[in-house]
Enzyme design. Structure first.
Site, mmCIF file in Angstrom:
data_model
loop_
_atom_site.group_PDB
_atom_site.id
_atom_site.type_symbol
_atom_site.label_atom_id
_atom_site.label_comp_id
_atom_site.label_asym_id
_atom_site.label_seq_id
_atom_site.Cartn_x
_atom_site.Cartn_y
_atom_site.Cartn_z
ATOM 1 N N ARG A 1 0.957 -1.157 0.075
ATOM 2 C CA ARG A 1 -0.076 -0.097 -0.042
ATOM 3 C C ARG A 1 1.048 1.331 -0.013
ATOM 4 N NH1 ARG A 1 -3.231 -1.994 5.103
ATOM 5 N NH2 ARG A 1 -1.148 -2.640 5.267
ATOM 6 N N LYS B 1 -9.563 -15.924 7.101
ATOM 7 C CA LYS B 1 -8.768 -16.864 6.487
ATOM 8 C C LYS B 1 -9.470 -18.288 6.280
ATOM 9 C CE LYS B 1 -4.489 -14.782 6.501
ATOM 10 N NZ LYS B 1 -3.482 -14.735 5.329
ATOM 11 N N THR B 2 -10.451 -18.514 7.010
ATOM 12 C CA THR B 2 -11.128 -19.961 6.364
ATOM 13 C C THR B 2 -11.893 -19.567 5.202
ATOM 14 O OG1 THR B 2 -11.128 -20.371 8.719
ATOM 15 C CG2 THR B 2 -12.469 -21.577 7.484
ATOM 16 N N THR C 1 6.756 -13.656 20.387
ATOM 17 C CA THR C 1 8.379 -14.182 20.227
ATOM 18 C C THR C 1 9.232 -12.990 20.213
ATOM 19 O OG1 THR C 1 8.084 -14.110 17.764
ATOM 20 C CG2 THR C 1 7.969 -16.297 18.789
ATOM 21 N N LYS D 1 8.574 -9.655 20.780
ATOM 22 C CA LYS D 1 8.383 -8.801 21.930
ATOM 23 C C LYS D 1 9.241 -9.431 23.073
ATOM 24 C CE LYS D 1 4.515 -7.239 24.896
ATOM 25 N NZ LYS D 1 3.210 -6.917 25.079
ATOM 26 N N ARG E 1 -6.886 -11.717 24.322
ATOM 27 C CA ARG E 1 -7.987 -11.695 23.391
ATOM 28 C C ARG E 1 -9.319 -12.232 24.182
ATOM 29 N NH1 ARG E 1 -3.166 -14.204 19.690
ATOM 30 N NH2 ARG E 1 -1.949 -12.115 19.670
HETATM 31 P P1 NDP Z 1 3.067 -9.529 7.944
HETATM 32 O O1 NDP Z 1 1.974 -8.759 8.842
HETATM 33 O O2 NDP Z 1 4.374 -9.281 8.500
HETATM 34 O O3 NDP Z 1 2.887 -8.932 6.329
HETATM 35 C C1 NDP Z 1 1.713 -8.752 5.707
HETATM 36 C C2 NDP Z 1 1.560 -7.602 4.852
HETATM 37 O O4 NDP Z 1 0.286 -7.595 4.393
HETATM 38 C C3 NDP Z 1 2.112 -6.158 5.404
HETATM 39 O O5 NDP Z 1 3.518 -5.940 5.500
HETATM 40 C C4 NDP Z 1 1.002 -4.988 4.615
HETATM 41 O O6 NDP Z 1 2.075 -4.416 3.807
HETATM 42 C C5 NDP Z 1 0.302 -6.297 3.770
HETATM 43 N N1 NDP Z 1 -1.013 -5.921 3.824
HETATM 44 C C6 NDP Z 1 -1.938 -5.614 4.778
HETATM 45 N N2 NDP Z 1 -3.259 -5.205 4.399
HETATM 46 C C7 NDP Z 1 -3.058 -5.108 3.173
HETATM 47 C C8 NDP Z 1 -4.037 -4.617 1.978
HETATM 48 N N3 NDP Z 1 -5.255 -4.126 2.566
HETATM 49 N N4 NDP Z 1 -3.715 -4.723 0.726
HETATM 50 C C9 NDP Z 1 -2.386 -4.914 0.335
HETATM 51 N N5 NDP Z 1 -1.265 -5.220 1.452
HETATM 52 C C10 NDP Z 1 -1.732 -5.420 2.751
HETATM 53 O O7 NDP Z 1 2.763 -10.869 7.711
HETATM 54 P P2 NDP Z 1 3.670 -12.273 7.576
HETATM 55 O O8 NDP Z 1 4.854 -11.937 6.828
HETATM 56 O O9 NDP Z 1 4.047 -12.631 9.057
HETATM 57 O O10 NDP Z 1 2.888 -13.305 7.158
HETATM 58 C C11 NDP Z 1 2.469 -13.475 5.658
HETATM 59 C C12 NDP Z 1 1.003 -14.096 5.543
HETATM 60 O O11 NDP Z 1 1.006 -15.206 5.961
HETATM 61 C C13 NDP Z 1 -0.037 -13.394 6.192
HETATM 62 O O12 NDP Z 1 -1.086 -13.336 5.249
HETATM 63 C C14 NDP Z 1 -0.192 -14.134 7.393
HETATM 64 O O13 NDP Z 1 -1.686 -13.900 7.920
HETATM 65 C C15 NDP Z 1 0.084 -15.381 7.181
HETATM 66 N N6 NDP Z 1 0.481 -16.326 8.123
HETATM 67 C C16 NDP Z 1 1.692 -15.877 8.845
HETATM 68 C C17 NDP Z 1 1.957 -16.792 9.818
HETATM 69 C C18 NDP Z 1 3.112 -16.358 10.648
HETATM 70 O O14 NDP Z 1 3.624 -16.933 11.769
HETATM 71 N N7 NDP Z 1 3.903 -15.358 10.371
HETATM 72 C C19 NDP Z 1 1.518 -18.080 10.167
HETATM 73 C C20 NDP Z 1 0.419 -18.355 9.098
HETATM 74 C C21 NDP Z 1 -0.066 -17.524 8.304
HETATM 75 P P3 NDP Z 1 2.035 -2.838 3.213
HETATM 76 O O15 NDP Z 1 1.622 -2.256 4.675
HETATM 77 O O16 NDP Z 1 3.124 -2.594 2.690
HETATM 78 O O17 NDP Z 1 0.517 -2.797 2.316
HETATM 79 P P1 GDR Z 2 -0.362 -15.743 17.094
HETATM 80 O O1 GDR Z 2 0.975 -15.160 17.275
HETATM 81 O O2 GDR Z 2 -1.701 -15.261 17.718
HETATM 82 O O3 GDR Z 2 -0.365 -17.243 17.391
HETATM 83 O O4 GDR Z 2 -0.561 -15.494 15.465
HETATM 84 P P2 GDR Z 2 1.034 -14.132 18.622
HETATM 85 O O5 GDR Z 2 2.657 -14.053 18.592
HETATM 86 O O6 GDR Z 2 0.523 -12.566 18.527
HETATM 87 O O7 GDR Z 2 0.449 -14.861 19.908
HETATM 88 C C1 GDR Z 2 1.016 -16.164 20.257
HETATM 89 C C2 GDR Z 2 0.456 -16.362 21.727
HETATM 90 O O8 GDR Z 2 1.038 -15.707 22.555
HETATM 91 C C3 GDR Z 2 -0.055 -15.104 23.413
HETATM 92 N N1 GDR Z 2 0.714 -13.881 24.206
HETATM 93 C C4 GDR Z 2 0.762 -12.802 23.438
HETATM 94 N N2 GDR Z 2 0.959 -12.307 22.145
HETATM 95 C C5 GDR Z 2 1.013 -11.191 21.627
HETATM 96 N N3 GDR Z 2 1.310 -10.809 20.455
HETATM 97 N N4 GDR Z 2 1.459 -10.371 22.585
HETATM 98 C C6 GDR Z 2 1.626 -10.471 24.029
HETATM 99 O O9 GDR Z 2 2.038 -9.644 24.716
HETATM 100 C C7 GDR Z 2 1.196 -11.803 24.542
HETATM 101 N N5 GDR Z 2 1.110 -12.414 25.517
HETATM 102 C C8 GDR Z 2 0.656 -13.570 25.466
HETATM 103 C C9 GDR Z 2 -1.012 -14.772 22.577
HETATM 104 O O10 GDR Z 2 -2.515 -14.638 23.286
HETATM 105 C C10 GDR Z 2 -1.044 -15.957 21.940
HETATM 106 O O11 GDR Z 2 -1.903 -17.189 22.463
HETATM 107 C C11 GDR Z 2 0.422 -15.511 14.519
HETATM 108 C C12 GDR Z 2 0.021 -14.639 13.452
HETATM 109 O O12 GDR Z 2 1.308 -14.535 12.583
HETATM 110 C C13 GDR Z 2 -0.893 -14.939 12.630
HETATM 111 O O13 GDR Z 2 -0.998 -14.010 11.342
HETATM 112 C C14 GDR Z 2 -0.544 -16.331 12.226
HETATM 113 O O14 GDR Z 2 -1.723 -17.011 11.454
HETATM 114 C C15 GDR Z 2 -0.535 -17.474 13.390
HETATM 115 O O15 GDR Z 2 0.508 -16.779 14.108
HETATM 116 C C16 GDR Z 2 -0.171 -18.808 13.037
#
Ligand code: NDP
Ligand code: GDR
Length: 332
Positions: free
Chosen positions: A33, A159-160, A196, A198, A284
């Site tokens: 964006r 996502k579902t 992680t 954090k 949450r």
């Molecule tokens: P991030 O949040 O780091 O990156 C997602 C990016 O999406 C942002 O940098 C943002 O870019 C872009 N974005 C958000 N809204 C919009 C929009 N409306 N239009 C265009 N771009 C948008 O995510 P991750 O890299 O951690 O994850 C990648 C994908 O994998 C995500 O879809 C996440 O839900 C999914 N996922 C992640 C996991 C994880 O553990 N990391 C696990 C499972 C799934 P910008 O601001 O530049 O537009």
């Molecule tokens: P998650 O990741 O919700 O699994 O989603 P997150 O790291 O946010 O939370 C993991 C667990 O830690 C607990 N938690 C906290 N979480 C955050 N963020 N901050 C806190 O201070 C804190 N304290 C405890 C949460 O409640 C949770 O149980 C991530 C994202 O990358 C998603 O986009 C992705 O789909 C899933 O992983 C797989």
């Protein structure tokens, strides 16, 4: 030259995927964006991007804008589309449900429609960033591709919807479309509002005397945490396979947040118990409790396996934050 369109290119996964595709000679078109923003310039400055930056083109678009997405896909005519764009924070999805549904579901319909239109001219392969969050708090472990979906927050519900849309286009139109059901994957590039990063950043800052404590939410969760750099290779293997399919991507090992705290604080010689507070503000309305993936299908079919252990992952994240904190201090 093969062309890949990567949405969410400025995110954690987008950055590793871009480096991987550029290293293999692809032209990468990234959707963001804000192509003039700080995240885009950080991406362009990465050691794995800078030498190949002439093959990286950033396009300004919001993926929720169907007309813009249709124009972009038609213009770029990519061989592969990786849809990583999302509102990816679970807590935030409760505060902004409509925005989350737009980014995580509507945008996927926009991209799939654009991909389907492109198939009149050429082949295109589509990867969707699905998530272990689709399983909710499952009754069986480990979770695999047959585990029932039971989303428990607006992020996972959207996502579902996207997960099923991908299957609709695969079954209905023969689109080469895959869902990667990825479990949590982390790296030094993870933003500090995920648990992680954090914790690793707090451990580094506390060790440097910059703060005394870190305040977290619910500590009862267990997660299957892997290294993001390896997970983007699984995405590529899915699109390079003979047939489109859905795959769980995980380590197969789960850990508690206390394990994470212990590993991170031990790395800097501290006892986490002296430095951690909790505040319900970080909790949450519903919590996903325990997740552990079964990666046996991806190992068998695509030959992918997670290599970095939990201890190594936490170690490399803490070390990166210790360096970052030291660099920031010397710049002051
Ligand atoms: P991030 O949040 O780091 O990156 C997602 C990016 O999406 C942002 O940098 C943002 O870019 C872009 N974005 C958000 N809204 C919009 C929009 N409306 N239009 C265009 N771009 C948008 O995510 P991750 O890299 O951690 O994850 C990648 C994908 O994998 C995500 O879809 C996440 O839900 C999914 N996922 C992640 C996991 C994880 O553990 N990391 C696990 C499972 C799934 P910008 O601001 O530049 O537009
Ligand atoms: P998650 O990741 O919700 O699994 O989603 P997150 O790291 O946010 O939370 C993991 C667990 O830690 C607990 N938690 C906290 N979480 C955050 N963020 N901050 C806190 O201070 C804190 N304290 C405890 C949460 O409640 C949770 O149980 C991530 C994202 O990358 C998603 O986009 C992705 O789909 C899933 O992983 C797989």
């Amino acid at each position: 030259m093969k062309r890949a369109l990567v949405t969410g290119v400025t995110g954690q996964d987008g950055s590793y995927l871009t480096e991987s595709l550029l290293a293999d000679g692809y032209a990468v078109h990234g959707l963001t964006r804000d192509p003039a923003g700080a995240k885009a310039s950080a991406l362009q400055g990465l050691p794995g991007v800078r030498p190949h930056v002439d093959r990286l083109t950033l396009h300004a678009a919001d993926a929720t804008d169907g007309a813009a997405v249709a124009r972009l896909v038609a213009e770029v005519a990519p061989d592969q589309i990786y849809n990583l764009a999302a509102q990816s924070h679970i807590g935030e999805s409760f505060k902004s449900p409509a925005g989350t549904v737009a980014a995580n579901a509507l945008a996927v319909a926009n991209l799939l429609e654009a991909a389907r239109a492109l198939t009149d001219r050429q082949e295109v392969r589509f990867y969707q960033a699905s998530s272990s969050e689709l399983f909710g708090s499952p009754e069986t472990a480990p979770q695999n591709e047959r585990t029932p979906l039971s989303p428990q927050n607006p992020y996972a519900s959207a996502k579902t919807c996207a997960f099923h849309l991908v299957r609709n286009y695969r079954d209905g139109y023969g689109l080469f479309a895959c869902n990667g059901i990825l479990f949590n994957h982390e790296s030094p590039r993870r933003p500090p509002n995920y648990v992680t990063r954090k914790i690793t950043l707090a451990a580094a800052r506390i060790a440097a005397g910059l703060q005394d404590s870190v305040t977290l939410g619910w500590l009862g969760a267990t997660r299957d945490w892997g290294f993001a750099k390896e997970y983007v290779e699984a995405m590529r293997l899915m699109l390079d396979a003979e047939t489109p399919d859905d795959f769980v991507i995980a380590t197969g090992v789960t850990h508690t947040i206390e394990d994470l705290l212990a590993a991170a604080f031990e790395r800097v010689g501290l006892d986490w118990r002296a430095h951690v507070k909790t505040d319900p503000a970080f909790e949450r309305p519903t919590e996903v409790k325990n997740l552990r993936g079964d990666p046996s299908k991806v190992e068998r079919v695509l030959g992918w396996r997670a290599e970095t252990t939990f201890e190594q992952l936490v170690g490399l994240m803490v070390d990166a934050d210790v360096k970052r904190v030291a660099a920031e201090r010397s710049a002051d």
